[in-house]
Design an enzyme around this catalytic site. Sequence first.
Site, PDB file in Angstrom:
ATOM      1  N   LYS A   1       0.847  -1.202   0.000  1.00 18.16           N
ATOM      2  CA  LYS A   1       0.000   0.000   0.000  1.00 18.16           C
ATOM      3  C   LYS A   1       0.882   1.251   0.000  1.00 18.16           C
ATOM      4  O   LYS A   1       2.072   1.177   0.309  1.00 18.16           O
ATOM      5  CB  LYS A   1      -0.915  -0.008   1.232  1.00 18.16           C
ATOM      6  CG  LYS A   1      -0.183  -0.033   2.567  1.00 18.16           C
ATOM      7  CD  LYS A   1      -1.144  -0.270   3.734  1.00 18.16           C
ATOM      8  CE  LYS A   1      -0.399  -0.314   5.053  1.00 18.16           C
ATOM      9  NZ  LYS A   1      -1.270  -0.687   6.174  1.00 18.16           N
TER      10      LYS A   1
ATOM     11  N   ARG B   1     -11.064  -0.514  15.149  1.00 18.89           N
ATOM     12  CA  ARG B   1     -10.985   0.277  13.920  1.00 18.89           C
ATOM     13  C   ARG B   1     -11.938  -0.385  12.927  1.00 18.89           C
ATOM     14  O   ARG B   1     -13.094  -0.035  12.871  1.00 18.89           O
ATOM     15  CB  ARG B   1      -9.527   0.321  13.420  1.00 18.89           C
ATOM     16  CG  ARG B   1      -9.283   1.275  12.288  1.00 18.89           C
ATOM     17  CD  ARG B   1      -7.819   1.381  11.900  1.00 18.89           C
ATOM     18  NE  ARG B   1      -7.257   0.117  11.407  1.00 18.89           N
ATOM     19  CZ  ARG B   1      -6.020  -0.032  10.962  1.00 18.89           C
ATOM     20  NH1 ARG B   1      -5.173   1.000  10.982  1.00 18.89           N
ATOM     21  NH2 ARG B   1      -5.591  -1.185  10.520  1.00 18.89           N
TER      22      ARG B   1
ATOM     23  N   TYR C   1      14.394  31.254   5.187  1.00 14.29           N
ATOM     24  CA  TYR C   1      13.145  31.909   5.599  1.00 14.29           C
ATOM     25  C   TYR C   1      13.131  32.187   7.100  1.00 14.29           C
ATOM     26  O   TYR C   1      13.587  31.364   7.900  1.00 14.29           O
ATOM     27  CB  TYR C   1      11.946  31.005   5.300  1.00 14.29           C
ATOM     28  CG  TYR C   1      11.543  30.956   3.847  1.00 14.29           C
ATOM     29  CD1 TYR C   1      11.223  32.102   3.138  1.00 14.29           C
ATOM     30  CD2 TYR C   1      11.458  29.720   3.202  1.00 14.29           C
ATOM     31  CE1 TYR C   1      10.823  32.026   1.808  1.00 14.29           C
ATOM     32  CE2 TYR C   1      11.060  29.648   1.873  1.00 14.29           C
ATOM     33  CZ  TYR C   1      10.747  30.806   1.187  1.00 14.29           C
ATOM     34  OH  TYR C   1      10.351  30.723  -0.122  1.00 14.29           O
TER      35      TYR C   1
ATOM     36  N   MET D   1      10.264  24.202   0.461  1.00  8.95           N
ATOM     37  CA  MET D   1       9.527  23.200  -0.316  1.00  8.95           C
ATOM     38  C   MET D   1      10.478  22.402  -1.207  1.00  8.95           C
ATOM     39  O   MET D   1      10.313  21.198  -1.384  1.00  8.95           O
ATOM     40  CB  MET D   1       8.449  23.880  -1.164  1.00  8.95           C
ATOM     41  CG  MET D   1       7.509  22.890  -1.809  1.00  8.95           C
ATOM     42  SD  MET D   1       6.248  23.645  -2.837  1.00  8.95           S
ATOM     43  CE  MET D   1       5.178  24.386  -1.634  1.00  8.95           C
TER      44      MET D   1
HETATM   45  C1  LIG Z   1      -0.475  -1.650   6.870  1.00  6.72           C
HETATM   46  C2  LIG Z   1      -1.004  -2.928   7.392  1.00  6.72           C
HETATM   47  C3  LIG Z   1      -0.145  -4.033   7.561  1.00  6.72           C
HETATM   48  C4  LIG Z   1       1.348  -3.947   7.379  1.00  6.72           C
HETATM   49  O1  LIG Z   1       1.905  -3.421   8.553  1.00  6.72           O
HETATM   50  P1  LIG Z   1       3.481  -3.344   8.800  1.00  6.72           P
HETATM   51  O2  LIG Z   1       3.580  -2.947  10.213  1.00  6.72           O
HETATM   52  O3  LIG Z   1       4.028  -2.336   7.872  1.00  6.72           O
HETATM   53  O4  LIG Z   1       4.033  -4.699   8.539  1.00  6.72           O
HETATM   54  C5  LIG Z   1      -0.715  -5.231   7.933  1.00  6.72           C
HETATM   55  N1  LIG Z   1      -2.049  -5.336   8.172  1.00  6.72           N
HETATM   56  C6  LIG Z   1      -2.890  -4.291   8.050  1.00  6.72           C
HETATM   57  C7  LIG Z   1      -4.342  -4.485   8.330  1.00  6.72           C
HETATM   58  C8  LIG Z   1      -2.392  -3.049   7.679  1.00  6.72           C
HETATM   59  O5  LIG Z   1      -3.229  -2.012   7.572  1.00  6.72           O
END
Ligand SMILES: *Cc1c(COP(=O)(O)O)cnc(C)c1O
Length: 379
Positions: free
Chosen positions: A42, A136, A269, A318
């Site tokens: 992701k 969650r 800045y 930036m």
């Molecule tokens: C992002 C995520 C992971 C991966 O987590 P890491 O700590 O980066 O290994 C695993 N399970 C879920 C549900 C996640 O959202």
Amino acid sequence: MENTQAGTERSWIELKIENLKHNVKVLTEAMPPACELMAVVKAEAYGHGACRIATILNEMGIKAFAVATIEEGIQLRKNGIRGEVLILGYTSVKRASDLEKYDLIQTLIDFDYAKALNSQNFALKVHIKIDTGMHRLGFPCKEVMAVKKVFEMKHLKIGGIYTHLCCADSLQADDMAFTGRQIDRFYQLLDTLKKEKIKIPKVHIQSSYGLLNYPDLTCHYVRAGIALYGVLSAPNDETNLKLDLRPVLSLKSRVVSIRRVKKGDSVGYGRDFVAERDSRIAIVPIGYGDGFPRNLSNGNGRAAVNGHIVPIVGRICMDQLSIDITDVQGVSTGNIVTLIGAEECDDLSASAVAYRSGSISNELLCRMGARLPVIILRR
Ligand SMILES: *Cc1c(COP(=O)(O)O)cnc(C)c1O
């Protein structure tokens, strides 16, 4: 050693693919034999580039991936990624046709969602998420009968059931006790389902720290993200398993200009940095627009140049920042500046840099990549 590759003129991300391969091997060896690595890619594979990383992993035989959104899943399919792609987060049920078309697996985040998705009349692959204490996403673990009903839904093909641990990174006694309870609740739910004659699909619990701290769980998958990229979230995290994980990503830039400032002159800045002595300042063309955190301004951040660690001075802009090279001899324009790079210096590991910016390496890594070119070091 000067890198003259195209793409390294300004600032860039450097990826050591051999380290990615090494991490896959080390993680796989740490898992029980029947357990598969589900590579979490992701957020552009935590800034490493999702399609690039998934393609390499596919070639290595990894057949399970996890993403956060349907668009991330579609992007993998359009780039030829084969195997399972699980969406960990919410997808509008209006996208059911795309879930089917691209052969993506959707997480069921609660009972109402499951019902709504089922009523779209598409044959969909899903995993059921169980909330064992994180509060969650997921079916509350008490709602076993709601979970059972999902197995009777006509259009949903349930290939997995999973939960997520919310403090698996901690070895403090109370956190470990909490994690223990999460794991127990999950297995109790599975037992109840079995008694109700439900055939249990594939099971997964652990993310990176889940594996590192609870390696004895025997699941079908480990959902590994951060560990795959060879870093821990925070610099001093102790873990039960101590694996030789190697960072895949470095962040580099170049000195583009050097200027002398007199004692009392300010830089940048807001005139936050005022030279306490006659100084030499190098301008480095990377900034928060590249994802480099602005709160590493004013001495919070560091960089390596010519083998020396120097402070970032003044406010990070930036598109550029300034480093104080007064104490380093022989720096000239074109020299490489390392901003993240554990192999050069522990102090520049992603977790150390993230820690100084008040965050964790996960955030630091995934916020980069919008503007930076990526250079692949195959060996
Ligand atoms: C992002 C995520 C992971 C991966 O987590 P890491 O700590 O980066 O290994 C695993 N399970 C879920 C549900 C996640 O959202």
